[in-house]
Design a protein around this motif. Structure first.
Motif, PDB file in Angstrom:
ATOM      1  N   HIS A 183       4.747 -18.268   4.984  1.00  0.00           N
ATOM      2  CA  HIS A 183       3.788 -18.281   3.876  1.00  0.00           C
ATOM      3  C   HIS A 183       3.960 -17.029   3.012  1.00  0.00           C
ATOM      4  O   HIS A 183       3.951 -17.115   1.770  1.00  0.00           O
ATOM      5  CB  HIS A 183       2.373 -18.357   4.440  1.00  0.00           C
ATOM      6  N   LEU A 184       4.106 -15.873   3.638  1.00  0.00           N
ATOM      7  CA  LEU A 184       4.277 -14.640   2.883  1.00  0.00           C
ATOM      8  C   LEU A 184       5.589 -14.644   2.105  1.00  0.00           C
ATOM      9  O   LEU A 184       5.661 -14.129   0.981  1.00  0.00           O
ATOM     10  CB  LEU A 184       4.214 -13.430   3.816  1.00  0.00           C
ATOM     11  N   GLN A 185       6.625 -15.232   2.672  1.00  0.00           N
ATOM     12  CA  GLN A 185       7.886 -15.340   1.943  1.00  0.00           C
ATOM     13  C   GLN A 185       7.727 -16.229   0.708  1.00  0.00           C
ATOM     14  O   GLN A 185       8.246 -15.921  -0.365  1.00  0.00           O
ATOM     15  CB  GLN A 185       8.974 -15.908   2.855  1.00  0.00           C
ATOM     16  N   LYS A 186       6.980 -17.324   0.835  1.00  0.00           N
ATOM     17  CA  LYS A 186       6.714 -18.191  -0.305  1.00  0.00           C
ATOM     18  C   LYS A 186       5.903 -17.451  -1.369  1.00  0.00           C
ATOM     19  O   LYS A 186       6.091 -17.660  -2.575  1.00  0.00           O
ATOM     20  CB  LYS A 186       5.981 -19.449   0.141  1.00  0.00           C
ATOM     21  N   THR A 187       4.980 -16.591  -0.917  1.00  0.00           N
ATOM     22  CA  THR A 187       4.209 -15.780  -1.859  1.00  0.00           C
ATOM     23  C   THR A 187       5.133 -14.882  -2.663  1.00  0.00           C
ATOM     24  O   THR A 187       4.985 -14.733  -3.879  1.00  0.00           O
ATOM     25  CB  THR A 187       3.164 -14.942  -1.109  1.00  0.00           C
ATOM     26  N   SER A 188       6.103 -14.262  -1.984  1.00  0.00           N
ATOM     27  CA  SER A 188       7.079 -13.415  -2.668  1.00  0.00           C
ATOM     28  C   SER A 188       7.914 -14.225  -3.658  1.00  0.00           C
ATOM     29  O   SER A 188       8.103 -13.835  -4.812  1.00  0.00           O
ATOM     30  CB  SER A 188       7.981 -12.734  -1.630  1.00  0.00           C
ATOM     31  N   ASP A 189       8.393 -15.375  -3.214  1.00  0.00           N
ATOM     32  CA  ASP A 189       9.230 -16.217  -4.070  1.00  0.00           C
ATOM     33  C   ASP A 189       8.480 -16.695  -5.305  1.00  0.00           C
ATOM     34  O   ASP A 189       9.063 -16.894  -6.379  1.00  0.00           O
ATOM     35  CB  ASP A 189       9.736 -17.429  -3.292  1.00  0.00           C
ATOM     36  N   SER A 222      -3.859  -7.574   6.622  1.00  0.00           N
ATOM     37  CA  SER A 222      -3.693  -6.890   5.345  1.00  0.00           C
ATOM     38  C   SER A 222      -2.416  -7.395   4.699  1.00  0.00           C
ATOM     39  O   SER A 222      -1.415  -7.646   5.375  1.00  0.00           O
ATOM     40  CB  SER A 222      -3.643  -5.373   5.536  1.00  0.00           C
ATOM     41  N   CYS A 223      -2.443  -7.566   3.390  1.00  0.00           N
ATOM     42  CA  CYS A 223      -1.300  -8.086   2.652  1.00  0.00           C
ATOM     43  C   CYS A 223      -0.943  -7.111   1.543  1.00  0.00           C
ATOM     44  O   CYS A 223      -1.713  -6.924   0.592  1.00  0.00           O
ATOM     45  CB  CYS A 223      -1.623  -9.461   2.073  1.00  0.00           C
ATOM     46  N   TYR A 224       0.204  -6.475   1.685  1.00  0.00           N
ATOM     47  CA  TYR A 224       0.712  -5.549   0.664  1.00  0.00           C
ATOM     48  C   TYR A 224       1.704  -6.293  -0.214  1.00  0.00           C
ATOM     49  O   TYR A 224       2.629  -6.947   0.280  1.00  0.00           O
ATOM     50  CB  TYR A 224       1.388  -4.356   1.328  1.00  0.00           C
ATOM     51  N   LEU A 225       1.509  -6.209  -1.521  1.00  0.00           N
ATOM     52  CA  LEU A 225       2.381  -6.877  -2.478  1.00  0.00           C
ATOM     53  C   LEU A 225       2.856  -5.866  -3.506  1.00  0.00           C
ATOM     54  O   LEU A 225       2.046  -5.166  -4.126  1.00  0.00           O
ATOM     55  CB  LEU A 225       1.629  -8.008  -3.186  1.00  0.00           C
ATOM     56  N   SER A 226       4.167  -5.756  -3.681  1.00  0.00           N
ATOM     57  CA  SER A 226       4.724  -4.926  -4.747  1.00  0.00           C
ATOM     58  C   SER A 226       5.571  -5.797  -5.658  1.00  0.00           C
ATOM     59  O   SER A 226       6.340  -6.652  -5.189  1.00  0.00           O
ATOM     60  CB  SER A 226       5.555  -3.771  -4.184  1.00  0.00           C
ATOM     61  N   TYR A 242       8.321  -1.029 -14.418  1.00  0.00           N
ATOM     62  CA  TYR A 242       7.266  -0.380 -13.655  1.00  0.00           C
ATOM     63  C   TYR A 242       6.942  -1.236 -12.440  1.00  0.00           C
ATOM     64  O   TYR A 242       7.252  -2.430 -12.399  1.00  0.00           O
ATOM     65  CB  TYR A 242       6.005  -0.125 -14.491  1.00  0.00           C
ATOM     66  N   VAL A 243       6.329  -0.606 -11.419  1.00  0.00           N
ATOM     67  CA  VAL A 243       5.981  -1.285 -10.173  1.00  0.00           C
ATOM     68  C   VAL A 243       4.475  -1.452 -10.106  1.00  0.00           C
ATOM     69  O   VAL A 243       3.719  -0.487 -10.274  1.00  0.00           O
ATOM     70  CB  VAL A 243       6.490  -0.506  -8.945  1.00  0.00           C
ATOM     71  N   GLU A 244       4.039  -2.661  -9.864  1.00  0.00           N
ATOM     72  CA  GLU A 244       2.629  -2.971  -9.610  1.00  0.00           C
ATOM     73  C   GLU A 244       2.454  -3.189  -8.108  1.00  0.00           C
ATOM     74  O   GLU A 244       3.274  -3.853  -7.474  1.00  0.00           O
ATOM     75  CB  GLU A 244       2.201  -4.225 -10.353  1.00  0.00           C
ATOM     76  N   GLU A 245       1.381  -2.622  -7.546  1.00  0.00           N
ATOM     77  CA  GLU A 245       1.133  -2.763  -6.115  1.00  0.00           C
ATOM     78  C   GLU A 245      -0.316  -3.174  -5.881  1.00  0.00           C
ATOM     79  O   GLU A 245      -1.220  -2.706  -6.568  1.00  0.00           O
ATOM     80  CB  GLU A 245       1.404  -1.448  -5.379  1.00  0.00           C
ATOM     81  N   THR A 246      -0.529  -4.030  -4.889  1.00  0.00           N
ATOM     82  CA  THR A 246      -1.881  -4.367  -4.446  1.00  0.00           C
ATOM     83  C   THR A 246      -1.911  -4.422  -2.930  1.00  0.00           C
ATOM     84  O   THR A 246      -0.904  -4.718  -2.281  1.00  0.00           O
ATOM     85  CB  THR A 246      -2.369  -5.721  -5.009  1.00  0.00           C
ATOM     86  N   LEU A 247      -3.072  -4.129  -2.369  1.00  0.00           N
ATOM     87  CA  LEU A 247      -3.298  -4.233  -0.934  1.00  0.00           C
ATOM     88  C   LEU A 247      -4.616  -4.967  -0.734  1.00  0.00           C
ATOM     89  O   LEU A 247      -5.662  -4.500  -1.173  1.00  0.00           O
ATOM     90  CB  LEU A 247      -3.349  -2.849  -0.288  1.00  0.00           C
TER      91      LEU A 247
END
Length: 305
Positions: free
Chosen positions: A10-16, A75-79, A90-95
């Motif tokens: 699921h997390l890989q699909k989120t990245s894709d 926890s889900c870290y997304l960059s 630029y890099v956007e990050e959320t946790l």
């Protein structure tokens, strides 16, 4: 496939999802979050911005099981690496804290636990300006006794965007507490101790409403007597790193959220840091928030140097 393998997939699909502009999110996500994702993708297109790399990391915090149903908090870290107009990066990050629900071994829902529109509803707090003591009034009437250091604001905001300074209390709804800390790191002194309805201050287990409550902070900044020297500007383009944006998601007169500007994009638009949903270099308009509504109102505050 085990639940942990399903969660990884699921997390890989989120990245894709973010790298593939044609990919749509699938239905384990609540409708409000799906709509927020679509708004973000539309905003990226309008801003001539492409996400060229995404990274998602999940960290399981705990699981509970009842019969065939299992819930997993993590926890889900997304960059996201943004490329804008072919030359600006630029890099956007959320946790975020999230909860995945499995039934009979299948992932059926994944939802965010924090809601950016949640805020303490403080009784008796209206749109009127907060009162200041006579000492505070004399201080605000004379020229400021400090220089606002925007670099220190940004450094503090980036240092603590995804964690909490132990010198301060961490609130469940922490957005305004975090922004107050950032502004204070830029040199703005606290004032008004120890009346919670007066001034802008924090000490140990006590603080003013304006320090930690978004609605109160917004009206304190609008007061001619605020110690920040804050002035309202009409457009987000007029803001600089170190300035503040306040949000009324429902447009109902109750201000829900606060952010601090930490960068400008290639269109001279603000990128912001925030807590509650911990974010770094997020686009200022918050169209990607599940709390966003078409009635949203913004207030832009420039803090004078």
């Amino acid at each position: 496939m085990t639940w942990i393998e399903q969660l990884k997939a699921h997390l890989q699909k989120t990245s894709d999802l973010w790298v593939d502009k044609n990919r749509e999110f699938y239905q384990v996500c609540p409708d409000s979050e799906s709509r927020a994702i679509r708004r973000k993708k539309e905003s990226l297109k309008e801003r001539q911005t492409q996400i060229i790399k995404a990274n998602v990391i999940g960290n399981v915090l705990g699981t509970t099981s009842y019969g065939e149903r299992r819930t997993v908090e993590y926890s889900c870290y997304l960059s996201l690496l943004h490329k804008q107009k072919g030359e600006h990066f630029y890099v956007e990050e959320t946790l975020k804290r999230k909860k995945a629900t499995f039934n009979d071994g299948q992932l059926i829902q994944d939802e965010t636990l924090e809601w950016e529109g949640s805020q303490e509803k403080t009784k008796g707090l209206s749109d009127q300006r907060l009162s200041l003591s006579s000492d505070e009034l004399r201080l605000s009437e004379r020229s400021k006794a400090y220089q606002y250091d925007r670099l220190q604001v940004v450094k503090y905001a980036d240092r603590w965007w995804n964690t909490y300074n132990p010198e301060f209390k961490a609130f469940d709804v922490d957005c305004t507490n975090y922004i107050s800390q950032c502004v204070h790191a830029g040199g703005v002194p606290m004032t008004g101790k120890y009346n919670k309805h007066s001034g802008w201050w924090f000490e140990q287990e006590a603080w003013s409403l304006s320090w930690a409550v978004a609605h109160s902070f917004r009206w304190y900044l609008s007061s001619d007597q605020n110690i920040h020297g804050a002035i309202t500007v009409d457009k987000p383009e007029d803001l600089q790193p170190g300035d503040v944006i306040c949000y009324d998601f429902e447009g109902d007169g109750h201000w829900d959220h606060s952010t601090v500007v930490t960068e400008k994009d290639a269109n001279n638009m603000p990128l912001v840091n925030a807590h509650t949903t911990n974010s770094r270099h997020r686009y200022w308009a918050y169209e990607d928030s599940s709390a966003w509504t078409p009635n949203i109102q913004y207030k832009f505050f420039h803090i004078t140097d």
